[in-house]
Enzyme design. Structure first.
Site, short mmCIF file in Angstrom:
data_model
loop_
_atom_site.label_atom_id
_atom_site.label_comp_id
_atom_site.label_asym_id
_atom_site.label_seq_id
_atom_site.Cartn_x
_atom_site.Cartn_y
_atom_site.Cartn_z
CG ASN A 155 -13.59 -6.17 8.50
OD1 ASN A 155 -13.58 -6.20 9.73
ND2 ASN A 155 -12.80 -6.94 7.78
CD GLN A 183 -15.48 -1.97 5.95
OE1 GLN A 183 -16.31 -1.58 5.13
NE2 GLN A 183 -14.38 -2.60 5.57
CB SER A 203 -8.73 2.92 5.05
OG SER A 203 -8.05 2.45 3.93
CB ALA A 204 -8.62 7.10 0.93
CG HIS A 205 -8.52 1.04 0.10
ND1 HIS A 205 -8.99 -0.24 -0.02
CD2 HIS A 205 -7.77 1.04 1.23
CE1 HIS A 205 -8.54 -0.97 0.99
NE2 HIS A 205 -7.80 -0.22 1.77
CB THR A 241 8.35 12.76 1.38
OG1 THR A 241 9.70 13.09 1.68
CG2 THR A 241 7.78 13.78 0.41
CB CYS A 330 -13.69 -25.17 9.39
SG CYS A 330 -14.00 -25.17 7.64
N1 PLP Z 1 -9.82 -2.03 9.53
C1 PLP Z 1 -10.88 -2.49 8.86
C2 PLP Z 1 -12.18 -2.69 9.58
C3 PLP Z 1 -10.77 -2.80 7.49
O1 PLP Z 1 -11.83 -3.28 6.84
C4 PLP Z 1 -9.52 -2.60 6.85
C5 PLP Z 1 -9.36 -2.95 5.42
O2 PLP Z 1 -9.34 -4.07 5.03
C6 PLP Z 1 -8.44 -2.12 7.60
C7 PLP Z 1 -8.63 -1.85 8.94
C8 PLP Z 1 -7.09 -1.90 6.97
O3 PLP Z 1 -7.09 -0.73 6.18
P1 PLP Z 1 -5.89 -0.40 5.16
O4 PLP Z 1 -6.16 -1.21 3.94
O5 PLP Z 1 -6.03 1.07 4.91
O6 PLP Z 1 -4.62 -0.71 5.84
#
Ligand code: PLP
Length: 382
Positions: A155, A183, A203-205, A241, A330
């Site tokens: 990421n 990603q 992850s949807a967002h 739920t 750093c």
């Molecule tokens: N794994 C990776 C590579 C991500 O970029 C992220 C999001 O920042 C996550 C996991 C975590 O996802 P979530 O925000 O759905 O918990």
């Protein structure tokens, strides 16, 4: 003009996703576990969403489990493999997301599994020979199963993993394989029927869907117990739920992304290449972290030449209305730096900024960002 170039952190929701979710919020409030018509209506929405996602990934709906996001999905895959599947060795890399690294480290601290870190090179590419050697050493120890957890795309850097090759290596050595595909899901066509992976997470967002919803794919035949105990939701695998609106939203966002994938990928790759070229032309001494030519097409991690503004760069960009994220190799004060940049040996004197793009970005936005960067890095005339 405000410019958002932090799409690897999160994306703006697609209006069509909002409309689909709003329709459900407006008209369907039943509890999906209720057996009356209110509940049944909502249950159908959930199961249709599951089917739609499963079809696009070429798997069975029974292999998709909705979660609160990828953090929970990664925690579930790793912790339950140790608890339920006899895993005693976890092989991962030093550049994984903390949802993976901290989970594996905690299990090691508790003495439940041994942690092994595979080497990555200065671009964040996993050393497959070292992975094979680690897999063989774990098999030789003959004291339990091995789980390999390696992300499909990093990421921060955008470096891609040859997921099929890793899956084959794991299969050869009888290891379980989990990949954080956060990603790459909805950015690349992923056919899970062709990759012998045991767990992947989403992850949807990250693709214009809502926050707080994701899923864990668990290959048929892999039998773990719940990570979250409670009711019998998600076929007894995750109590609580269901996040009905989120589930409708993730399915809609996934459908839209898959429908327009080629066109959107071409647009985003074009922006990324354009920015890369302009940076090379306009900022002497600029470098790139990760594999900037062949990496994830949404991420460009830029290493700027040492400058008096390095420490203030993100702040200065923010003031100019440009949102992006960054890290340094750093640690200082409250800034703990980036474990990824440290692991690839990035120069701590250089500021690194991750620009990440989506379908909503334009060439004009890249031009605005470049104009500001060029001003900031202009060498003062003597
Ligand atoms: N794994 C990776 C590579 C991500 O970029 C992220 C999001 O920042 C996550 C996991 C975590 O996802 P979530 O925000 O759905 O918990």
């Amino acid at each position: 003009m405000k410019v958002y170039l932090d799409n690897a952190a999160t994306t703006a929701m697609d209006k069509q996703v909002i409309a689909a979710m709003f329709e459900v919020m407006d008209k369907h409030f039943g509890n999906p576990s209720s057996i009356h018509s209110y509940g049944r209506e909502v249950r159908t929405l959930i199961e249709n969403a599951r089917k739609s996602i499963a079809n696009l990934l070429h798997v069975s709906p029974a292999e998709i489990f909705f979660t609160s996001g990828a953090t929970e999905a990664n925690n579930t895959a790793i912790s339950c493999s140790v608890r339920d599947l006899g895993v005693k060795h976890i092989i991962t890399s030093p550049i994984e997301h903390h949802a993976v690294l901290h989970t594996a480290e905690e299990l090691a601290k508790l003495g439940l599994a041994q942690l092994h870190l595979v080497r990555v090179n200065e671009q964040g590419v996993v050393d497959l020979n070292h992975l094979e050697a680690l897999l063989q050493a774990c098999s030789k120890a003959n004291d339990g199963k091995t789980l390999v957890s390696l992300m499909h795309a990093n990421n921060e850097l955008g470096t891609l993993l040859p997921i099929e090759k890793v899956a084959d290596l794991c299969m050869q050595e009888g290891a379980l394989f989990h990949s954080d595909t956060v990603q790459t899901m909805a950015h690349y066509p992923i056919d899970l029927s062709r990759i012998p992976v045991h767990f992947v997470t989403c992850s949807a967002h990250k693709f214009h869907g809502p926050k707080g919803i994701g899923f864990l794919y668990i290959r048929a035949g892999v039998k773990i117990k719940p990570f979250v105990y409670g009711g019998a939701q998600e076929r007894n695998m995750r109590g609580g739920t269901e996040n009905v609106y989120g589930i409708v939203g993730i399915a809609k966002a996934f459908e839209l992304a898959n429908q327009d994938m080629e066109q959107e990928a071409a647009h985003i790759s074009g922006l990324r290449s354009y920015m890369r070229e302009r940076l090379i032309e306009q900022i002497p001494g600029v470098l790139f972290n990760g594999d900037s030519e062949h990496g994830l097409y949404t991420v460009l991690n830029v290493s700027f030449p040492p400058s008096p503004i390095s420490e203030m760069l993100l702040f200065r960009l923010d003031i100019e209305g440009i949102a992006c994220s960054g890290g340094s190799a750093c640690s200082s004060g409250s800034d703990v730096g980036s474990h990824v940049l440290r692991a690839i040996g990035a120069d701590p004197k250089r500021a690194s900024v991750r620009f990440s793009f989506s379908k909503y970005n334009t060439k004009a936005e890249v031009d605005v960002c470049m104009e500001k960067l060029t001003e900031m890095f202009a060498v003062p005339a003597n």
